[in-house]
Motif scaffolding. Sequence first.
Motif, PDB file in Angstrom:
ATOM      1  N   PHE A 184      22.929  47.649 -77.436  1.00 27.48           N
ATOM      2  CA  PHE A 184      22.199  47.577 -76.184  1.00 27.48           C
ATOM      3  C   PHE A 184      23.116  46.993 -75.108  1.00 27.48           C
ATOM      4  CE2 PHE A 184      18.884  47.361 -79.465  1.00 27.48           C
ATOM      5  CZ  PHE A 184      18.184  48.504 -79.124  1.00 27.48           C
ATOM      6  N   ALA A 185      22.941  47.460 -73.874  1.00 28.89           N
ATOM      7  CA  ALA A 185      23.895  47.159 -72.806  1.00 28.89           C
ATOM      8  C   ALA A 185      23.869  45.710 -72.359  1.00 28.89           C
ATOM      9  CB  ALA A 185      23.629  48.074 -71.609  1.00 28.89           C
ATOM     10  N   GLY A 187      23.018  41.749 -73.331  1.00 34.89           N
ATOM     11  CA  GLY A 187      22.732  40.748 -74.356  1.00 34.89           C
ATOM     12  C   GLY A 187      23.546  40.983 -75.606  1.00 34.89           C
ATOM     13  N   ARG A 188      23.174  42.020 -76.383  1.00 33.69           N
ATOM     14  CA  ARG A 188      23.882  42.269 -77.626  1.00 33.69           C
ATOM     15  C   ARG A 188      25.331  42.681 -77.366  1.00 33.69           C
ATOM     16  NH1 ARG A 188      23.272  39.725 -81.416  1.00 33.69           N
ATOM     17  NH2 ARG A 188      21.024  40.034 -81.301  1.00 33.69           N
ATOM     18  N   ALA A 189      25.559  43.483 -76.344  1.00 29.78           N
ATOM     19  CA  ALA A 189      26.928  43.918 -76.025  1.00 29.78           C
ATOM     20  C   ALA A 189      27.806  42.728 -75.674  1.00 29.78           C
ATOM     21  CB  ALA A 189      26.912  44.923 -74.875  1.00 29.78           C
ATOM     22  N   GLN A 190      27.286  41.805 -74.855  1.00 31.35           N
ATOM     23  CA  GLN A 190      28.071  40.631 -74.454  1.00 31.35           C
ATOM     24  C   GLN A 190      28.366  39.736 -75.666  1.00 31.35           C
ATOM     25  OE1 GLN A 190      25.491  41.811 -72.586  1.00 31.35           O
ATOM     26  NE2 GLN A 190      26.796  42.549 -70.935  1.00 31.35           N
ATOM     27  N   GLU A 191      27.374  39.573 -76.541  1.00 30.05           N
ATOM     28  CA  GLU A 191      27.545  38.739 -77.718  1.00 30.05           C
ATOM     29  C   GLU A 191      28.637  39.306 -78.632  1.00 30.05           C
ATOM     30  OE1 GLU A 191      26.374  35.495 -80.365  1.00 30.05           O
ATOM     31  OE2 GLU A 191      26.069  35.892 -78.245  1.00 30.05           O
ATOM     32  N   LEU A 192      28.573  40.608 -78.885  1.00 23.54           N
ATOM     33  CA  LEU A 192      29.551  41.237 -79.774  1.00 23.54           C
ATOM     34  C   LEU A 192      30.939  41.313 -79.141  1.00 23.54           C
ATOM     35  CD1 LEU A 192      27.407  44.113 -81.323  1.00 23.54           C
ATOM     36  CD2 LEU A 192      28.122  41.979 -82.413  1.00 23.54           C
ATOM     37  N   CYS A 193      30.989  41.512 -77.831  1.00 25.71           N
ATOM     38  CA  CYS A 193      32.291  41.530 -77.151  1.00 25.71           C
ATOM     39  C   CYS A 193      32.961  40.167 -77.224  1.00 25.71           C
ATOM     40  CB  CYS A 193      32.122  41.961 -75.692  1.00 25.71           C
ATOM     41  SG  CYS A 193      31.993  43.738 -75.475  1.00 25.71           S
ATOM     42  N   MET A 194      32.188  39.098 -77.075  1.00 24.58           N
ATOM     43  CA  MET A 194      32.750  37.755 -77.207  1.00 24.58           C
ATOM     44  C   MET A 194      33.287  37.535 -78.619  1.00 24.58           C
ATOM     45  SD  MET A 194      30.051  35.403 -75.047  1.00 24.58           S
ATOM     46  CE  MET A 194      31.045  33.928 -75.045  1.00 24.58           C
ATOM     47  N   LEU A 195      32.538  38.021 -79.602  1.00 21.41           N
ATOM     48  CA  LEU A 195      32.943  37.881 -80.997  1.00 21.41           C
ATOM     49  C   LEU A 195      34.247  38.632 -81.267  1.00 21.41           C
ATOM     50  CD1 LEU A 195      32.222  36.975 -83.919  1.00 21.41           C
ATOM     51  CD2 LEU A 195      30.922  39.106 -84.134  1.00 21.41           C
ATOM     52  N   GLY A 214      28.076  52.229 -68.094  1.00 20.72           N
ATOM     53  CA  GLY A 214      28.154  51.687 -66.736  1.00 20.72           C
ATOM     54  C   GLY A 214      27.189  50.545 -66.542  1.00 20.72           C
ATOM     55  N   LEU A 215      26.054  50.607 -67.262  1.00 20.39           N
ATOM     56  CA  LEU A 215      25.066  49.535 -67.175  1.00 20.39           C
ATOM     57  C   LEU A 215      25.639  48.225 -67.693  1.00 20.39           C
ATOM     58  CD1 LEU A 215      22.168  48.575 -66.618  1.00 20.39           C
ATOM     59  CD2 LEU A 215      21.531  49.414 -68.894  1.00 20.39           C
ATOM     60  N   THR A 216      26.384  48.285 -68.787  1.00 22.79           N
ATOM     61  CA  THR A 216      27.010  47.083 -69.335  1.00 22.79           C
ATOM     62  C   THR A 216      28.003  46.493 -68.347  1.00 22.79           C
ATOM     63  OG1 THR A 216      26.781  47.974 -71.575  1.00 22.79           O
ATOM     64  CG2 THR A 216      28.325  46.153 -71.283  1.00 22.79           C
ATOM     65  N   ILE A 217      28.778  47.359 -67.702  1.00 21.79           N
ATOM     66  CA  ILE A 217      29.775  46.907 -66.733  1.00 21.79           C
ATOM     67  C   ILE A 217      29.097  46.213 -65.552  1.00 21.79           C
ATOM     68  CG2 ILE A 217      31.564  47.686 -65.129  1.00 21.79           C
ATOM     69  CD1 ILE A 217      31.947  50.077 -67.212  1.00 21.79           C
ATOM     70  N   GLN A 218      28.011  46.816 -65.044  1.00 15.36           N
ATOM     71  CA  GLN A 218      27.260  46.200 -63.950  1.00 15.36           C
ATOM     72  C   GLN A 218      26.677  44.856 -64.384  1.00 15.36           C
ATOM     73  OE1 GLN A 218      24.799  49.923 -63.201  1.00 15.36           O
ATOM     74  NE2 GLN A 218      24.882  49.064 -61.148  1.00 15.36           N
ATOM     75  N   ASN A 220      27.646  42.860 -66.696  1.00 16.06           N
ATOM     76  CA  ASN A 220      28.646  41.840 -66.960  1.00 16.06           C
ATOM     77  C   ASN A 220      28.999  41.052 -65.701  1.00 16.06           C
ATOM     78  OD1 ASN A 220      29.618  41.342 -69.601  1.00 16.06           O
ATOM     79  ND2 ASN A 220      31.703  41.571 -68.842  1.00 16.06           N
ATOM     80  N   MET A 221      28.909  41.705 -64.550  1.00 18.89           N
ATOM     81  CA  MET A 221      29.170  41.030 -63.285  1.00 18.89           C
ATOM     82  C   MET A 221      28.180  39.878 -63.087  1.00 18.89           C
ATOM     83  SD  MET A 221      28.974  42.701 -59.469  1.00 18.89           S
ATOM     84  CE  MET A 221      27.214  43.039 -59.628  1.00 18.89           C
ATOM     85  N   TYR A 222      26.922  40.127 -63.431  1.00 21.42           N
ATOM     86  CA  TYR A 222      25.910  39.076 -63.296  1.00 21.42           C
ATOM     87  C   TYR A 222      26.092  37.990 -64.346  1.00 21.42           C
ATOM     88  CZ  TYR A 222      23.417  41.936 -59.909  1.00 21.42           C
ATOM     89  OH  TYR A 222      23.084  42.661 -58.796  1.00 21.42           O
ATOM     90  N   TYR A 223      26.475  38.376 -65.567  1.00 21.42           N
ATOM     91  CA  TYR A 223      26.728  37.383 -66.600  1.00 21.42           C
ATOM     92  C   TYR A 223      27.814  36.407 -66.161  1.00 21.42           C
ATOM     93  CZ  TYR A 223      23.789  39.246 -70.347  1.00 21.42           C
ATOM     94  OH  TYR A 223      22.714  39.621 -71.112  1.00 21.42           O
TER      95      TYR A 223
END
Length: 276
Positions: A184-185, A187-195, A214-218, A220-223
Motif C-alpha cells: 500500500f502506498a 504507511g506500509r511502503a514507508q515502513e518497508l522502505c525504511m527497513l 506516484g501516490l507514494t512519492i507524493q 512521502n513529501m508529507y511524511y
Amino acid sequence: FDNALSCVIITHFHMDHVGALPYYTEVCGYNGPVYMSYPTKALSPLMLEDYRRVMVDRRGEEELFTTAHIANCMKKVIAVDLKQTIQVDEDLQIRAYYAGHVLGAVMVYAKVGDAAIVYTGDYNMTTDRHLGAAKIDRLQLDLLISESTYATTIRGSKYPREREFLQAVHKCVAGGGKALIPSFALGRAQELCMLLDDYWERMNIKVPIYFSSGLTIQANMYYKMLISWTSQNVKEKHATHNPFDFKNVKDFDRSLIHAPGPCVLFATPGMLCAGF
C-alpha cells in the motif's frame, strides 16, 4: 443531515474511514463541521483522488464524486492537534489522541454533558519503525467503542518476520532477480522502505530499489514534513537526517521495466488487484 448530526469526525485517511466524505458533503449536502488531524487533512485528498481515478478512469464505474468535490470537501475540514479540546457546540466537546496505525490516525474522546465516550478508530499498541504506539490519558468513561479487526489474532514478534523478508529479498537480488513487493502506498511502503534502506546501508548492497507509485512519492513529501507525528526513533534521527530521505530508494520510470540486472520494486496496490 445538518440537523441530525453535530459534526463528522474522521479518525484517519484509509478509504474505509474517509471514502464517502466528499459524497456526503458535496452530493448529500452535509454542511456541518468536519474534524480530522492535520496529517489526515493533508493525505486524504491524495487517497480520495487515487480511489476516484482507479474506480472511474480505469474501471469505468459510476462516478460518485468528482475531483472538484474532493477539493471543496477538504475546504470544509477543520484540522485538530493532539489533545486539543474542541467545543463543537453548547453540549459536545471532543479531543483527539495519538492512535499509531498510520500517520495522523487518532482516537476520539467525546463528552456530552456528564457522559463521556472514546472511539478508538484503528489503532496500534506496538511501536514500529516510523510510528509510535497509541497513547491516551487515563479517563473516566461511560462507553468505549473499539475497532476490533484482527482482535483475536495473536501475532508473534515482528523481528523474525522482518529477518525472513530481508533474507528473501537479498537472496533474490543476489541471484540476479527482480523482487516485486506489493505494498500500500501510504504507511506500509514507508515502513518497508525504511527497513530495506537500513539493510542496504548495513550490507553495502548497490542494487537499486524503486517506488512505482506516484501516490507514494507524493505521500512521502508529507511524511518528511510531519515528523512530529512519527515515532520517537524517527524524531531523534531527524536531528541529523530525515529518515524519509531514503538513500537507496528512487522513483521508478517505466522505461526501466525491461532493464537488465537485479532490482527491488515497490508496487501498489498491496492486494495485487490492479496495476500495469
